[in-house]
Design an enzyme around this catalytic site. Structure first.
Site, PDB file in Angstrom:
ATOM      1  N   LEU A  23      35.364  53.225  40.916  1.00 18.08           N
ATOM      2  CA  LEU A  23      34.671  52.539  39.818  1.00 18.08           C
ATOM      3  C   LEU A  23      33.551  51.666  40.391  1.00 18.08           C
ATOM      4  O   LEU A  23      32.393  51.781  39.994  1.00 18.08           O
ATOM      5  CB  LEU A  23      35.667  51.681  39.029  1.00 18.08           C
ATOM      6  CG  LEU A  23      35.092  50.780  37.940  1.00 18.08           C
ATOM      7  CD1 LEU A  23      34.521  51.618  36.795  1.00 18.08           C
ATOM      8  CD2 LEU A  23      36.163  49.822  37.381  1.00 18.08           C
ATOM      9  N   GLU A  36      30.554  49.856  42.399  1.00 18.61           N
ATOM     10  CA  GLU A  36      29.303  50.338  43.007  1.00 18.61           C
ATOM     11  C   GLU A  36      28.643  49.157  43.698  1.00 18.61           C
ATOM     12  O   GLU A  36      29.016  48.000  43.453  1.00 18.61           O
ATOM     13  CB  GLU A  36      28.377  50.880  41.924  1.00 18.61           C
ATOM     14  CG  GLU A  36      28.944  52.093  41.211  1.00 18.61           C
ATOM     15  CD  GLU A  36      27.976  52.693  40.200  1.00 18.61           C
ATOM     16  OE1 GLU A  36      26.913  52.073  39.932  1.00 18.61           O
ATOM     17  OE2 GLU A  36      28.290  53.784  39.696  1.00 18.61           O
ATOM     18  N   TRP A  74      33.612  50.069  48.146  1.00 15.47           N
ATOM     19  CA  TRP A  74      34.933  49.423  48.278  1.00 15.47           C
ATOM     20  C   TRP A  74      36.058  50.341  47.824  1.00 15.47           C
ATOM     21  O   TRP A  74      36.961  49.915  47.103  1.00 15.47           O
ATOM     22  CB  TRP A  74      34.999  48.102  47.474  1.00 15.47           C
ATOM     23  CG  TRP A  74      33.832  47.214  47.604  1.00 15.47           C
ATOM     24  CD1 TRP A  74      33.079  46.717  46.589  1.00 15.47           C
ATOM     25  CD2 TRP A  74      33.275  46.676  48.813  1.00 15.47           C
ATOM     26  NE1 TRP A  74      32.079  45.923  47.093  1.00 15.47           N
ATOM     27  CE2 TRP A  74      32.174  45.886  48.462  1.00 15.47           C
ATOM     28  CE3 TRP A  74      33.588  46.813  50.173  1.00 15.47           C
ATOM     29  CZ2 TRP A  74      31.391  45.218  49.385  1.00 15.47           C
ATOM     30  CZ3 TRP A  74      32.796  46.153  51.107  1.00 15.47           C
ATOM     31  CH2 TRP A  74      31.724  45.365  50.705  1.00 15.47           C
ATOM     32  N   GLY A 107      47.201  48.514  37.322  1.00 14.12           N
ATOM     33  CA  GLY A 107      46.893  48.261  38.735  1.00 14.12           C
ATOM     34  C   GLY A 107      47.086  46.806  39.104  1.00 14.12           C
ATOM     35  O   GLY A 107      47.550  46.471  40.198  1.00 14.12           O
ATOM     36  N   ARG A 136      62.471  26.824  66.056  1.00 16.61           N
ATOM     37  CA  ARG A 136      61.577  25.908  66.758  1.00 16.61           C
ATOM     38  C   ARG A 136      62.177  24.497  66.774  1.00 16.61           C
ATOM     39  O   ARG A 136      62.575  23.976  65.726  1.00 16.61           O
ATOM     40  CB  ARG A 136      60.228  25.889  66.051  1.00 16.61           C
ATOM     41  CG  ARG A 136      59.275  24.844  66.512  1.00 16.61           C
ATOM     42  CD  ARG A 136      58.710  25.158  67.883  1.00 16.61           C
ATOM     43  NE  ARG A 136      57.714  24.179  68.286  1.00 16.61           N
ATOM     44  CZ  ARG A 136      57.175  24.151  69.487  1.00 16.61           C
ATOM     45  NH1 ARG A 136      57.522  25.052  70.410  1.00 16.61           N
ATOM     46  NH2 ARG A 136      56.275  23.239  69.782  1.00 16.61           N
ATOM     47  N   GLU A 164      40.674  44.836  42.407  1.00 20.23           N
ATOM     48  CA  GLU A 164      41.235  45.153  41.083  1.00 20.23           C
ATOM     49  C   GLU A 164      41.020  44.009  40.088  1.00 20.23           C
ATOM     50  O   GLU A 164      41.874  43.695  39.267  1.00 20.23           O
ATOM     51  CB  GLU A 164      42.702  45.606  41.193  1.00 20.23           C
ATOM     52  CG  GLU A 164      42.810  46.836  42.087  1.00 20.23           C
ATOM     53  CD  GLU A 164      44.010  47.702  41.865  1.00 20.23           C
ATOM     54  OE1 GLU A 164      44.619  47.643  40.793  1.00 20.23           O
ATOM     55  OE2 GLU A 164      44.334  48.464  42.796  1.00 20.23           O
TER      56      GLU A 164
HETATM   57  N1  CAA Z   1      42.068  46.710  28.882  1.00 19.75           N
HETATM   58  C1  CAA Z   1      41.622  47.639  28.019  1.00 19.75           C
HETATM   59  N2  CAA Z   1      40.358  47.679  27.571  1.00 19.75           N
HETATM   60  C2  CAA Z   1      39.519  46.726  28.022  1.00 19.75           C
HETATM   61  C3  CAA Z   1      39.918  45.740  28.929  1.00 19.75           C
HETATM   62  C4  CAA Z   1      41.256  45.745  29.347  1.00 19.75           C
HETATM   63  N3  CAA Z   1      41.736  44.850  30.235  1.00 19.75           N
HETATM   64  N4  CAA Z   1      38.855  44.947  29.204  1.00 19.75           N
HETATM   65  C5  CAA Z   1      37.832  45.412  28.502  1.00 19.75           C
HETATM   66  N5  CAA Z   1      38.233  46.498  27.783  1.00 19.75           N
HETATM   67  C6  CAA Z   1      37.420  47.305  26.857  1.00 19.75           C
HETATM   68  C7  CAA Z   1      36.963  46.467  25.671  1.00 19.75           C
HETATM   69  O1  CAA Z   1      37.913  46.494  24.644  1.00 19.75           O
HETATM   70  C8  CAA Z   1      35.666  47.196  25.306  1.00 19.75           C
HETATM   71  O2  CAA Z   1      35.988  48.374  24.599  1.00 19.75           O
HETATM   72  P1  CAA Z   1      35.302  48.701  23.163  1.00 19.75           P
HETATM   73  O3  CAA Z   1      33.826  48.578  23.340  1.00 19.75           O
HETATM   74  O4  CAA Z   1      35.779  50.075  22.845  1.00 19.75           O
HETATM   75  O5  CAA Z   1      35.831  47.658  22.233  1.00 19.75           O
HETATM   76  C9  CAA Z   1      35.128  47.645  26.633  1.00 19.75           C
HETATM   77  O6  CAA Z   1      36.231  47.687  27.524  1.00 19.75           O
HETATM   78  C10 CAA Z   1      34.050  46.733  27.179  1.00 19.75           C
HETATM   79  O7  CAA Z   1      34.607  45.440  27.248  1.00 19.75           O
HETATM   80  P2  CAA Z   1      33.751  44.134  27.041  1.00 19.75           P
HETATM   81  O8  CAA Z   1      32.835  44.282  25.866  1.00 19.75           O
HETATM   82  O9  CAA Z   1      34.704  42.991  27.049  1.00 19.75           O
HETATM   83  O10 CAA Z   1      32.836  44.184  28.385  1.00 19.75           O
HETATM   84  P3  CAA Z   1      32.381  43.028  29.331  1.00 19.75           P
HETATM   85  O11 CAA Z   1      31.305  43.603  30.172  1.00 19.75           O
HETATM   86  O12 CAA Z   1      32.086  41.785  28.569  1.00 19.75           O
HETATM   87  O13 CAA Z   1      33.696  42.725  30.227  1.00 19.75           O
HETATM   88  C11 CAA Z   1      35.218  43.250  32.050  1.00 19.75           C
HETATM   89  C12 CAA Z   1      34.363  43.778  30.892  1.00 19.75           C
HETATM   90  C13 CAA Z   1      36.549  42.803  31.472  1.00 19.75           C
HETATM   91  C14 CAA Z   1      34.579  42.109  32.780  1.00 19.75           C
HETATM   92  C15 CAA Z   1      35.362  44.473  32.951  1.00 19.75           C
HETATM   93  O14 CAA Z   1      34.088  44.880  33.417  1.00 19.75           O
HETATM   94  C16 CAA Z   1      36.275  44.240  34.152  1.00 19.75           C
HETATM   95  O15 CAA Z   1      37.487  44.313  34.011  1.00 19.75           O
HETATM   96  N6  CAA Z   1      35.667  43.986  35.331  1.00 19.75           N
HETATM   97  C17 CAA Z   1      36.425  43.953  36.601  1.00 19.75           C
HETATM   98  C18 CAA Z   1      36.429  45.338  37.188  1.00 19.75           C
HETATM   99  C19 CAA Z   1      37.482  45.502  38.228  1.00 19.75           C
HETATM  100  O16 CAA Z   1      38.625  45.083  38.082  1.00 19.75           O
HETATM  101  N7  CAA Z   1      37.103  46.204  39.277  1.00 19.75           N
HETATM  102  C20 CAA Z   1      38.011  46.540  40.332  1.00 19.75           C
HETATM  103  C21 CAA Z   1      37.674  47.932  40.807  1.00 19.75           C
HETATM  104  S1  CAA Z   1      38.956  48.850  41.528  1.00 19.75           S
HETATM  105  C22 CAA Z   1      39.133  48.194  43.069  1.00 19.75           C
HETATM  106  O17 CAA Z   1      39.307  47.036  43.213  1.00 19.75           O
HETATM  107  C23 CAA Z   1      39.007  49.093  44.240  1.00 19.75           C
HETATM  108  C24 CAA Z   1      40.230  49.629  44.783  1.00 19.75           C
HETATM  109  O18 CAA Z   1      40.183  50.717  45.313  1.00 19.75           O
HETATM  110  C25 CAA Z   1      41.513  48.866  44.792  1.00 19.75           C
END
Ligand code: CAA
Length: 382
Positions: A126, A128, A157, A243, A269, A364
């Site tokens: 996911l 970038e 990442w 996750g 210790r 995550e």
């Molecule tokens: N569960 C389900 N749906 C969710 C959600 C959640 N926790 N959070 C947001 N959504 C949905 C919303 O309902 C919305 O859907 P609709 O438009 O259909 O209603 C959509 O997603 C967009 O949400 P927002 O309008 O709230 O968007 P936003 O940009 O304001 O916020 C965010 C989104 C919550 C910040 C999200 O971008 C986020 O979770 N960011 C963090 C990303 C993350 O955790 N990345 C980790 C990557 S994986 C990793 O770490 C690598 C690895 O290999 C371990």
């Protein structure tokens, strides 16, 4: 009503994981941390134990267990080696879950079954370079062509990035639709143009592998779209909800491991003519560490329990991760302090706990993102 009583199956899984961690993981932990060596043989054995497909149905090669079983195993494995924990967590929570929930029978047969059996492992793509916390801003594109899609872009990442066989990759299929135009593609590692980069040289979880991935004109057939065109962001967010429980359990394990190391060391210790565990200054630390671990454990088990009860667990998962990751860092620091100078050298385990703990506040979803998720859910409850 939340019930913390563990069934016999739960206890057996916890004990099996604890024994496996002691016998099979602990002997090579320090060396792999130093060399940044991937735990290939250990992951294979975890697969044989059924821990790489814990919540997947036996019909698709999994163990058919619940989320509470998964966190119990994650805690025990991560208490000994959080690098092994994250390989297991990404496979179970971020890759298997999506395939199991949104996959067609053909996709489950082809991709999920070997992942759940632990014959191969997966990665979730996911993030970038310019889209981490702000995950809707995907710039990886997928253009429709005859029979499929052509992907271009870069992912960052990516846990398991250099060693995985199956990758779930989010890409923008319709920019105008913003996050509703993101699609999830299942990509086999050997697809032309799909290029995992070099392993990152990380501060902690050094035995796990993390890299960026380049996609240059990568052709993906239509049958490898997961859940339908435009479903990618929903799949990603829902996968991350689960996750976060897995990473919370990893953090809990780190905190438990660090706290137990401090307790053990304090009885061995001696200072001022007696074991330092007799000193009140040290007892205060031991009591604080153990209390924080228990508090984190309650949130982590509760989030898993809510998932198992099919309740809305978005807030519970974010709270568990927020708390457990902070506890992991706090407890690791106190465990070092309890060890004094010995805590600061590589020969003793506790400095690794701190290096491993830090990432649980970042990946995550950072702690800052967990606050946003929790607050938004609170406001929805009004
Ligand atoms: N569960 C389900 N749906 C969710 C959600 C959640 N926790 N959070 C947001 N959504 C949905 C919303 O309902 C919305 O859907 P609709 O438009 O259909 O209603 C959509 O997603 C967009 O949400 P927002 O309008 O709230 O968007 P936003 O940009 O304001 O916020 C965010 C989104 C919550 C910040 C999200 O971008 C986020 O979770 N960011 C963090 C990303 C993350 O955790 N990345 C980790 C990557 S994986 C990793 O770490 C690598 C690895 O290999 C371990």
């Amino acid at each position: 009503m939340f019930n913390l009583e563990l069934s016999e199956t739960h206890q057996m899984i916890r004990d099996t994981a604890r024994q496996f961690a002691q016998d099979e993981i602990a002997p090579s932990t320090i060396e792999r941390d130093k060399n940044g060596e991937f735990p290939t043989d250990i992951i294979k054995k975890l697969g044989e134990l059924g821990f790489m497909g814990m919540m997947v149905s036996p019909d698709w090669g999994g163990s058919g267990l619940d989320a509470l079983s998964y966190v119990l195993a994650m805690e025990e494995i991560s208490a000994v080696d959080a690098s092994v924990g994250v390989v297991m967590s990404v496979n179970n929570s971020l890759v298997n879950w999506g395939l199991d929930t949104y996959g067609t029978d053909q996709q489950k047969e082809k991709f999920l079954t070997p992942l759940a059996q632990g014959l191969v492992h997966g990665a979730f793509c996911l993030s970038e370079p310019e889209a981490g916390s702000d995950a809707t801003q995907q710039t990886t594109t997928a253009e429709q062509v005859d029979g499929g899609w052509v992907l271009n872009g870069t992912k960052n990442w990516i846990t398991n990035g250099t060693t995985a066989s199956t990758y779930l990759v989010m890409a923008q299929t319709n920019r105008e639709l913003k996050h509703k135009g993101i699609t999830c593609f299942i990509i086999d590692r050997n697809t032309p143009g799909f290029e995992p980069g070099l392993k990152e040289d990380k501060m902690g979880i050094r035995s796990s592998d993390t890299c960026s991935i380049g996609l240059t004109n990568v052709f993906v057939p239509n049958e490898n779209i997961l859940g339908g065109v435009g479903m990618g962001f929903k799949i990603a967010m829902e996968s991350l909800n689960g996750g976060r429980i897995g990473i919370a359990a990893q953090a809990l394990g780190i905190a438990k491991g660090a706290s137990e190391a401090a307790i053990r060391y304090s009885t061995q210790r001696k200072a001022f003519g007696k074991p330092i565990s007799d000193l009140q200054a040290i007892q205060l630390k031991l009591a604080d560490m153990a209390t924080k671990v228990e508090a984190a454990r309650l949130l982590v088990y509760r989030a898993a329990w809510m998932k198992d009860q099919h309740l809305n667990y978005i807030k519970a998962a974010a709270q568990a991760k927020l708390m457990a990751s902070k506890v992991a860092v706090d407890v690791a620091l106190e465990a070092i302090q309890t060890h004094g100078g010995y805590g600061y050298v590589r020969e003793y385990l506790v400095e690794r706990y701190l290096r491993d703990a830090k990432i649980t506040e970042i990946y995550e979803g950072t702690s800052e993102i967990q606050h946003i998720v929790i607050a938004r859910e609170l406001l929805k409850e009004l």
